[in-house]
Design an enzyme around this catalytic site. Structure first.
Site, PDB file in Angstrom:
ATOM      1  N   ASP A  77      57.744  49.847  47.517  1.00 58.32           N
ATOM      2  CA  ASP A  77      57.073  51.137  47.320  1.00 58.32           C
ATOM      3  C   ASP A  77      56.759  51.735  48.692  1.00 58.32           C
ATOM      4  O   ASP A  77      55.627  51.680  49.182  1.00 58.32           O
ATOM      5  CB  ASP A  77      55.803  50.950  46.502  1.00 58.32           C
ATOM      6  CG  ASP A  77      55.244  52.275  45.996  1.00 58.32           C
ATOM      7  OD1 ASP A  77      55.909  53.311  46.189  1.00 58.32           O
ATOM      8  OD2 ASP A  77      54.146  52.269  45.418  1.00 58.32           O
ATOM      9  N   ASN A 133      49.308  48.772  39.745  1.00 57.38           N
ATOM     10  CA  ASN A 133      47.952  48.962  40.265  1.00 57.38           C
ATOM     11  C   ASN A 133      47.697  50.373  40.787  1.00 57.38           C
ATOM     12  O   ASN A 133      46.690  50.614  41.453  1.00 57.38           O
ATOM     13  CB  ASN A 133      47.659  47.943  41.379  1.00 57.38           C
ATOM     14  CG  ASN A 133      48.564  48.125  42.595  1.00 57.38           C
ATOM     15  OD1 ASN A 133      49.531  48.887  42.556  1.00 57.38           O
ATOM     16  ND2 ASN A 133      48.258  47.428  43.672  1.00 57.38           N
ATOM     17  N   PHE A 191      46.597  54.280  40.632  1.00 59.81           N
ATOM     18  CA  PHE A 191      45.521  54.920  39.872  1.00 59.81           C
ATOM     19  C   PHE A 191      45.159  56.275  40.453  1.00 59.81           C
ATOM     20  O   PHE A 191      45.515  56.610  41.581  1.00 59.81           O
ATOM     21  CB  PHE A 191      44.268  54.026  39.865  1.00 59.81           C
ATOM     22  CG  PHE A 191      43.705  53.705  41.234  1.00 59.81           C
ATOM     23  CD1 PHE A 191      42.985  54.651  41.957  1.00 59.81           C
ATOM     24  CD2 PHE A 191      43.884  52.446  41.807  1.00 59.81           C
ATOM     25  CE1 PHE A 191      42.455  54.362  43.218  1.00 59.81           C
ATOM     26  CE2 PHE A 191      43.369  52.141  43.053  1.00 59.81           C
ATOM     27  CZ  PHE A 191      42.646  53.097  43.755  1.00 59.81           C
ATOM     28  N   ASN A 225      52.049  50.811  53.166  1.00 56.55           N
ATOM     29  CA  ASN A 225      53.371  50.174  53.072  1.00 56.55           C
ATOM     30  C   ASN A 225      54.316  51.006  53.925  1.00 56.55           C
ATOM     31  O   ASN A 225      54.966  51.933  53.418  1.00 56.55           O
ATOM     32  CB  ASN A 225      53.893  50.166  51.623  1.00 56.55           C
ATOM     33  CG  ASN A 225      53.417  48.983  50.815  1.00 56.55           C
ATOM     34  OD1 ASN A 225      52.435  48.350  51.149  1.00 56.55           O
ATOM     35  ND2 ASN A 225      54.114  48.678  49.738  1.00 56.55           N
ATOM     36  N   SER A 248      37.976  47.482  43.389  1.00 63.70           N
ATOM     37  CA  SER A 248      38.605  47.369  42.072  1.00 63.70           C
ATOM     38  C   SER A 248      37.961  48.435  41.191  1.00 63.70           C
ATOM     39  O   SER A 248      37.172  49.251  41.676  1.00 63.70           O
ATOM     40  CB  SER A 248      38.383  45.976  41.481  1.00 63.70           C
ATOM     41  OG  SER A 248      37.017  45.796  41.145  1.00 63.70           O
ATOM     42  N   MET A 249      38.261  48.412  39.894  1.00 58.39           N
ATOM     43  CA  MET A 249      37.691  49.433  39.001  1.00 58.39           C
ATOM     44  C   MET A 249      36.173  49.362  38.933  1.00 58.39           C
ATOM     45  O   MET A 249      35.518  50.366  38.636  1.00 58.39           O
ATOM     46  CB  MET A 249      38.288  49.292  37.608  1.00 58.39           C
ATOM     47  CG  MET A 249      39.733  49.739  37.509  1.00 58.39           C
ATOM     48  SD  MET A 249      40.341  49.753  35.809  1.00 58.39           S
ATOM     49  CE  MET A 249      40.848  48.052  35.604  1.00 58.39           C
ATOM     50  N   HIS A 307      44.243  46.348  52.965  1.00 61.12           N
ATOM     51  CA  HIS A 307      44.564  47.573  52.193  1.00 61.12           C
ATOM     52  C   HIS A 307      43.788  47.612  50.888  1.00 61.12           C
ATOM     53  O   HIS A 307      43.935  48.533  50.097  1.00 61.12           O
ATOM     54  CB  HIS A 307      46.060  47.679  51.936  1.00 61.12           C
ATOM     55  CG  HIS A 307      46.575  46.904  50.759  1.00 61.12           C
ATOM     56  ND1 HIS A 307      46.293  45.573  50.560  1.00 61.12           N
ATOM     57  CD2 HIS A 307      47.373  47.272  49.725  1.00 61.12           C
ATOM     58  CE1 HIS A 307      46.900  45.155  49.464  1.00 61.12           C
ATOM     59  NE2 HIS A 307      47.554  46.161  48.933  1.00 61.12           N
ATOM     60  N   ALA A 324      41.045  44.831  48.148  1.00 60.73           N
ATOM     61  CA  ALA A 324      40.370  43.551  47.975  1.00 60.73           C
ATOM     62  C   ALA A 324      41.375  42.401  47.978  1.00 60.73           C
ATOM     63  O   ALA A 324      41.072  41.304  48.444  1.00 60.73           O
ATOM     64  CB  ALA A 324      39.580  43.549  46.666  1.00 60.73           C
TER      65      ALA A 324
END
Length: 463
Positions: free
Chosen positions: A145, A223, A225, A336, A369-370, A391, A393
């Site tokens: 990616d 992942n 979002f 990346n 995270s969320m 980049h 957790a």
């Protein structure tokens, strides 16, 4: 005669029986597979007769170069010793990820490396790995990616804007974002990135232009979002022109979609052909930046990075319009990618595969995270980390382990306990799959300074 060209067909018209046959077949498969077999053979027969005439040809240039100046392809040997390296948060990182870094540091092109505290096992270079090389780029050192990045917009709306508007904001996020392979926007918006000359000059990119246009302004799966949340600024920069405090923010995480994935696949294959390596490190095959393929990849990678940035800008533009607010500050960064940077006074190619640029004064966003906050950071320029930081957790549980050990009901309870609404989202993105972001940030205090935090309130992911 069959419809598909083979190596025997090329040898019959005069091709030498060496790797140039594989190079030619690979180019035919990528750029000419829908054309008539006889037409291609006639063209290649002309090439064999006068290869110098095709040296500047967009497709056959590499073949003619190999015929005029044959290059012996031989197995690359790893050094017995590692290039210098540093590991941050070593006790938090799995042994396989460390071994992947050590293997990368033994490449003859490697000059220095580092591992971030969120690191975990990947393909080739580990996720959270940073590697400086001499005049060579590793496609898998950048990742599939290309240009995967963070973008945070801080709006001229207070953090309290959420109160009483949760349902409305959830609908705005759901209606104005698209995720996955096939969900695209009906109303397409043009962008200057599509007029870049690389889309016409490099055959692979020309074939991907339509896909890039269709997927513009959308996010990937996994992942990736888009989140609405509260930004809490503790320290502000003078150029922002705003005060410390709480604001509504949009945070997005995605990359270059099908464009980047196809670039990665194509040039990884070329690197593997030209740079044979022992099996356990075959994903670390590189392209010499002085070669045609190396230059093409470098241009394609940078274009994919600009495309990814443009996608984020379009996502934020659509949401800003629906919200009726204006972003006052946008903070963004790739994680990346590869850059040309000075390392110990010499220009190197610095690969950051799941690592945030953290040069002195450089801004970035490190998500949690969320159910955990992300952090707005300013780099310290630490040379031991190659001016990098984590980049995110980092995963502590693999995707398959999540499916075997976690439940969707438990994940939803975790979200509810933290006051977070989720649209979409798979079990393998459960907050329990990730390391403690506060511990990760503690382990990189010498790499970044925290300016503020972003707390997710409404999260949108692929289904």
């Amino acid at each position: 005669m069959g419809s598909k060209l083979s190596g025997k067909d090329l040898v019959k018209i005069g091709f030498p029986q060496n790797n140039i046959v594989n190079t030619a077949l690979g180019l035919i498969t990528r750029y000419r597979k829908r054309e008539n077999k006889e037409t291609i053979l006639l063209e290649l027969a002309e090439l064999i007769e006068a290869p110098q005439r095709f040296m500047a040809h967009k497709i056959w240039g590499k073949v003619s170069e190999g015929l005029v100046k044959p290059v012996e392809v031989r197995m690359q040997e790893l050094h017995s010793h590692c290039a210098p390296f540093s590991i941050f948060g070593e006790n938090e990182i799995d042994e396989q990820a460390k071994r992947q870094l050590y293997d990368a540091l033994r490449l003859p092109i490697s000059r220095q490396g580092a591992l971030m505290p969120d690191a975990h096992t990947g393909y080739g270079l580990p996720i959270g790995g940073v590697l400086a090389t001499e005049n060579a780029v590793i496609p898998y050192g950048v990742g599939v990616d290309i240009g995967c990045r963070m973008s945070l917009s801080i709006f001229d709306l207070p953090g309290s804007y959420f109160k009483g508007r949760e349902f409305q904001l959830k609908n705005i996020l759901k209606e104005n974002t698209k995720f996955g392979l096939n969900d695209t926007h009906r109303d397409k918006h043009d962008h200057v990135v599509f007029s870049r000359t690389e889309f016409q000059e490099i055959p692979l990119l020309k074939s991907l232009l339509g896909k890039a246009y269709r997927q513009f302004g959308t996010s990937g799966s996994g992942n990736h979002f888009v989140e609405l949340g509260i930004v809490e600024l503790q320290t502000v920069r003078e150029e922002w022109g705003i005060n410390p405090g709480q604001y509504l923010g949009i945070l997005s995480h995605s990359g270059s979609r099908g464009l980047g994935a196809n670039i990665a696949k194509h040039y990884t294959s070329l690197a593997a052909q030209q740079c044979p390596l022992p099996r356990h490190v075959q994903h670390l095959a590189w392209l010499d930046l002085a070669s045609q393929e190396g230059q093409e990849y470098w241009m394609a990678m940078n274009l994919a990075g600009e495309y990814a940035q443009a996608c984020h800008a379009d996502i934020h533009r659509r949401l800003a319009k629906a919200l009726g607010g204006n972003p006052m500050v946008t903070i963004e960064n790739h994680h990346n990618f590869a850059w040309k940077e000075l390392v110990n006074g010499e220009e190197c190619i610095v690969h950051r595969k799941g690592a945030t640029p953290a040069g002195k004064g450089v801004l970035g966003v490190i998500p949690g995270s969320m159910t955990a906050p992300g952090f707005i950071v300013e780099g310290t320029g630490n040379p031991l980390s190659l001016q990098s930081a984590s980049h995110g957790a980092g995963r502590v549980m693999s995707r398959s382990a999540c499916k075997n050990n976690l439940t969707k009901s438990a994940m939803l309870k975790d979200l509810e306990a933290h006051g977070v609404e989720l649209i979409g989202g798979a079990l393998d993105e459960s907050p329990r799959a990730y390391k403690d972001i506060h511990r990760v940030m503690q382990l990189q205090q010498e790499l970044v300074t925290v300016l503020g935090m972003f707390s997710p309130k409404i999260v949108r992911m692929d289904k």
